[in-house]
Design a protein around this motif. Structure first.
Motif, PDB file in Angstrom:
ATOM      1  N   ALA A  89       0.903  -1.226  -0.121  1.00 43.54           N
ATOM      2  CA  ALA A  89      -0.112   0.055   0.088  1.00 43.54           C
ATOM      3  C   ALA A  89       0.842   1.319   0.091  1.00 43.54           C
ATOM      4  CB  ALA A  89      -0.950  -0.053   1.445  1.00 43.54           C
ATOM      5  N   ASN A  90       2.110   1.368   0.613  1.00 41.83           N
ATOM      6  CA  ASN A  90       2.882   2.287   0.817  1.00 41.83           C
ATOM      7  C   ASN A  90       3.423   2.627  -0.529  1.00 41.83           C
ATOM      8  OD1 ASN A  90       5.430   4.006   1.530  1.00 41.83           O
ATOM      9  ND2 ASN A  90       4.130   4.016   3.425  1.00 41.83           N
ATOM     10  N   THR A  91       4.020   1.501  -1.260  1.00 44.05           N
ATOM     11  CA  THR A  91       4.764   1.822  -2.447  1.00 44.05           C
ATOM     12  C   THR A  91       3.894   2.312  -3.411  1.00 44.05           C
ATOM     13  OG1 THR A  91       5.874  -0.172  -1.879  1.00 44.05           O
ATOM     14  CG2 THR A  91       5.700   0.315  -4.298  1.00 44.05           C
ATOM     15  N   ARG A  92       2.402   1.697  -3.498  1.00 45.27           N
ATOM     16  CA  ARG A  92       1.387   2.491  -4.530  1.00 45.27           C
ATOM     17  C   ARG A  92       1.147   4.041  -4.404  1.00 45.27           C
ATOM     18  NH1 ARG A  92      -1.597  -2.416  -3.467  1.00 45.27           N
ATOM     19  NH2 ARG A  92      -2.761  -1.356  -1.528  1.00 45.27           N
ATOM     20  N   LYS A  93       1.316   4.292  -2.961  1.00 43.48           N
ATOM     21  CA  LYS A  93       0.985   5.777  -2.810  1.00 43.48           C
ATOM     22  C   LYS A  93       2.380   6.502  -3.115  1.00 43.48           C
ATOM     23  CE  LYS A  93      -2.700   5.455   0.580  1.00 43.48           C
ATOM     24  NZ  LYS A  93      -2.913   5.920   2.091  1.00 43.48           N
ATOM     25  N   MET A  94       3.573   5.837  -2.639  1.00 46.99           N
ATOM     26  CA  MET A  94       4.806   6.474  -3.107  1.00 46.99           C
ATOM     27  C   MET A  94       5.045   6.736  -4.479  1.00 46.99           C
ATOM     28  SD  MET A  94       6.121   7.863  -0.529  1.00 46.99           S
ATOM     29  CE  MET A  94       7.892   8.097  -1.273  1.00 46.99           C
ATOM     30  N   ASN A  95       4.613   5.821  -5.398  1.00 49.22           N
ATOM     31  CA  ASN A  95       4.679   5.939  -6.596  1.00 49.22           C
ATOM     32  C   ASN A  95       3.612   6.763  -7.306  1.00 49.22           C
ATOM     33  OD1 ASN A  95       6.357   3.833  -7.146  1.00 49.22           O
ATOM     34  ND2 ASN A  95       5.096   2.304  -7.327  1.00 49.22           N
ATOM     35  N   SER A  96       2.448   6.979  -6.685  1.00 46.25           N
ATOM     36  CA  SER A  96       1.449   8.294  -7.171  1.00 46.25           C
ATOM     37  C   SER A  96       2.247   9.638  -6.436  1.00 46.25           C
ATOM     38  CB  SER A  96       0.283   7.957  -6.555  1.00 46.25           C
ATOM     39  OG  SER A  96      -0.648   8.988  -6.764  1.00 46.25           O
ATOM     40  N   LEU A  97       2.884   9.616  -5.546  1.00 41.55           N
ATOM     41  CA  LEU A  97       3.428  10.849  -5.006  1.00 41.55           C
ATOM     42  C   LEU A  97       4.616  11.256  -6.139  1.00 41.55           C
ATOM     43  CD1 LEU A  97       4.374  12.975  -3.263  1.00 41.55           C
ATOM     44  CD2 LEU A  97       5.415  11.166  -1.787  1.00 41.55           C
ATOM     45  N   MET A  98       5.400  10.331  -6.382  1.00 41.96           N
ATOM     46  CA  MET A  98       6.554  10.643  -7.369  1.00 41.96           C
ATOM     47  C   MET A  98       6.135  11.074  -8.805  1.00 41.96           C
ATOM     48  SD  MET A  98       9.621   8.102  -6.320  1.00 41.96           S
ATOM     49  CE  MET A  98       8.659   6.452  -6.051  1.00 41.96           C
ATOM     50  N   ASN A  99       5.219  10.331  -9.021  1.00 38.75           N
ATOM     51  CA  ASN A  99       4.185  10.754 -10.403  1.00 38.75           C
ATOM     52  C   ASN A  99       3.858  12.282 -10.350  1.00 38.75           C
ATOM     53  OD1 ASN A  99       4.866   8.278 -11.758  1.00 38.75           O
ATOM     54  ND2 ASN A  99       3.131   7.598 -11.052  1.00 38.75           N
ATOM     55  N   ALA A 100       3.523  12.623  -9.148  1.00 44.16           N
ATOM     56  CA  ALA A 100       2.625  14.104  -9.109  1.00 44.16           C
ATOM     57  C   ALA A 100       4.116  15.123  -9.106  1.00 44.16           C
ATOM     58  CB  ALA A 100       2.063  14.131  -7.666  1.00 44.16           C
ATOM     59  N   LEU A 101       5.323  14.641  -8.608  1.00 41.39           N
ATOM     60  CA  LEU A 101       6.089  15.645  -8.580  1.00 41.39           C
ATOM     61  C   LEU A 101       6.817  15.666 -10.019  1.00 41.39           C
ATOM     62  CD1 LEU A 101       8.284  14.294  -5.287  1.00 41.39           C
ATOM     63  CD2 LEU A 101       6.839  16.291  -5.534  1.00 41.39           C
ATOM     64  N   ALA A 102       6.861  14.670 -10.945  1.00 38.18           N
ATOM     65  CA  ALA A 102       7.265  14.581 -12.139  1.00 38.18           C
ATOM     66  C   ALA A 102       6.414  15.527 -12.855  1.00 38.18           C
ATOM     67  CB  ALA A 102       7.261  12.910 -12.436  1.00 38.18           C
ATOM     68  N   ASN A 103       5.041  15.252 -12.754  1.00 42.43           N
ATOM     69  CA  ASN A 103       4.423  16.249 -13.439  1.00 42.43           C
ATOM     70  C   ASN A 103       4.333  17.742 -13.069  1.00 42.43           C
ATOM     71  OD1 ASN A 103       2.878  13.864 -14.583  1.00 42.43           O
ATOM     72  ND2 ASN A 103       1.493  13.938 -13.078  1.00 42.43           N
ATOM     73  N   LEU A 104       4.966  17.949 -11.947  1.00 48.11           N
ATOM     74  CA  LEU A 104       5.202  19.503 -11.670  1.00 48.11           C
ATOM     75  C   LEU A 104       6.603  19.862 -12.486  1.00 48.11           C
ATOM     76  CD1 LEU A 104       4.084  19.708  -8.239  1.00 48.11           C
ATOM     77  CD2 LEU A 104       3.033  20.619  -9.744  1.00 48.11           C
ATOM     78  N   GLY A 105       7.276  18.990 -13.073  1.00 47.85           N
ATOM     79  CA  GLY A 105       8.537  19.209 -13.806  1.00 47.85           C
ATOM     80  C   GLY A 105       9.963  18.768 -12.822  1.00 47.85           C
ATOM     81  N   LEU A 106       9.615  18.248 -11.806  1.00 52.67           N
ATOM     82  CA  LEU A 106      10.669  17.828 -10.935  1.00 52.67           C
ATOM     83  C   LEU A 106      11.399  16.506 -11.392  1.00 52.67           C
ATOM     84  CD1 LEU A 106       9.516  18.373  -7.147  1.00 52.67           C
ATOM     85  CD2 LEU A 106      11.085  20.015  -9.064  1.00 52.67           C
ATOM     86  N   SER A 107      12.710  16.277 -11.336  1.00 50.46           N
ATOM     87  CA  SER A 107      13.176  15.039 -11.922  1.00 50.46           C
ATOM     88  C   SER A 107      13.710  14.096 -10.709  1.00 50.46           C
ATOM     89  CB  SER A 107      14.656  15.529 -12.837  1.00 50.46           C
ATOM     90  OG  SER A 107      15.636  16.114 -11.912  1.00 50.46           O
ATOM     91  N   ASP A 108      14.269  12.945 -10.933  1.00 52.37           N
ATOM     92  CA  ASP A 108      14.642  12.062  -9.721  1.00 52.37           C
ATOM     93  C   ASP A 108      15.794  12.754  -9.117  1.00 52.37           C
ATOM     94  OD1 ASP A 108      12.721  10.341 -11.046  1.00 52.37           O
ATOM     95  OD2 ASP A 108      14.411   9.018 -12.030  1.00 52.37           O
ATOM     96  N   SER A 109      16.602  13.601  -9.739  1.00 48.45           N
ATOM     97  CA  SER A 109      17.944  14.196  -8.884  1.00 48.45           C
ATOM     98  C   SER A 109      17.470  15.193  -7.869  1.00 48.45           C
ATOM     99  CB  SER A 109      18.716  14.716  -9.847  1.00 48.45           C
ATOM    100  OG  SER A 109      18.037  15.844 -10.369  1.00 48.45           O
ATOM    101  N   ASP A 110      15.899  15.558  -8.087  1.00 47.84           N
ATOM    102  CA  ASP A 110      15.455  16.626  -7.098  1.00 47.84           C
ATOM    103  C   ASP A 110      14.877  16.120  -5.708  1.00 47.84           C
ATOM    104  OD1 ASP A 110      15.872  18.959  -8.610  1.00 47.84           O
ATOM    105  OD2 ASP A 110      13.885  18.478  -9.781  1.00 47.84           O
TER     106      ASP A 110
END
Length: 252
Positions: free
Chosen positions: A70-91
């Motif tokens: 359950a945590n992994t699903r939400k974290m993946n959703s969180l990181m997708n949201a950050l990517a949609n804002l223009g943030l990269s993995d290095s951020d």
């Protein structure tokens, strides 16, 4: 970027001290050496150009496997949201990851034979996000909570290149010390011959920390239709430096 400079200088010793170097074995005393000790300080007020925020997801389930999933699903959703804002993995980077058992609470009136048992497992995963886009901080918090983050632990404003401003503060502190020394020796009728010692004191840049209370997602998203990114701003970053200088004086 506008940098505000506050000029401060402290003269630690207002009088000129005469230091005599005598030797018990010398036939004649050594010549007198006049010294002046001063301390200079400087303070810069610099607008921040970097912001960091700690975001977390906490989940609970009857088994550790389900809690992690359950945590992994939400974290993946969180990181997708950050990517949609223009943030990269290095951020962003993982700041903390924990899997802990949740123990039963001791019931009122339980006897000595009562033993606690595991009733669930709690998984916490925290991301530390850093960006130079200060205007995005409200959107980052808003999008993250919509994606499932239920912890916003801290927001810190800082300087990306703090060393640059630290060096400016050191230079200004030295100029302040020299300026006050020159005023004193002019009044005394002497003049500065050379620098005998030079010491750097405190030289650092502060951080502007915004205290964020850990919030449950249910309260954050109680009215999702009216949800707006929270307005967050910070004051200037204070960069300080101090120096201590000893000058040798001579008569004109």
């Amino acid at each position: 970027m506008v940098v505000k400079m506050i000029r401060r200088s402290i003269v630690s010793v207002l009088a000129i001290s005469l230091c005599w170097a005598n030797s018990a074995f010398a036939e004649t005393p050594q010549p007198q050496v006049a010294q002046l000790f001063v301390r200079g300080e400087a303070q810069l007020m610099v607008p921040p150009d970097q912001v960091s925020v700690s975001l977390g997801v906490t989940t609970e389930s009857a088994t550790a496997k389900k809690a992690v999933a359950a945590n992994t699903r939400k974290m993946n959703s969180l990181m997708n949201a950050l990517a949609n804002l223009g943030l990269s993995d290095s951020d962003y980077k993982t700041q903390n990851f924990q899997v802990q058992p949740v123990w039963s609470s001791r019931p009122k009136g339980a006897g000595n034979s009562w033993k606690a048992s595991i009733v669930a497992y709690r998984v916490t995963n925290t991301l530390y996000v850093t960006t130079l886009e200060l205007d995005l901080i409200g959107d980052i918090i808003g999008a993250s909570t919509e994606a499932g983050a239920n912890q916003v632990n801290s927001v810190n404003f800082s300087l990306f290149n703090a060393r640059q401003y630290r060096q400016q503060a050191i230079t200004q502190a030295m100029e302040n010390a020299r300026a006050d020394a020159e005023v004193l020796v002019l009044a005394s009728g002497d003049r500065i011959k050379r620098t005998l010692s030079l010491n750097l004191g405190n030289a650092s840049a502060s951080k502007e920390r915004v205290q964020m209370k850990t919030m449950a997602r249910s309260s954050l998203m109680a009215d999702s239709a009216a949800f707006e990114p929270p307005p967050i701003s910070a004051g200037d970053i204070t960069v300080r430096a101090s120096v201590s200088v000893t000058y040798e004086l001579e008569s004109p």
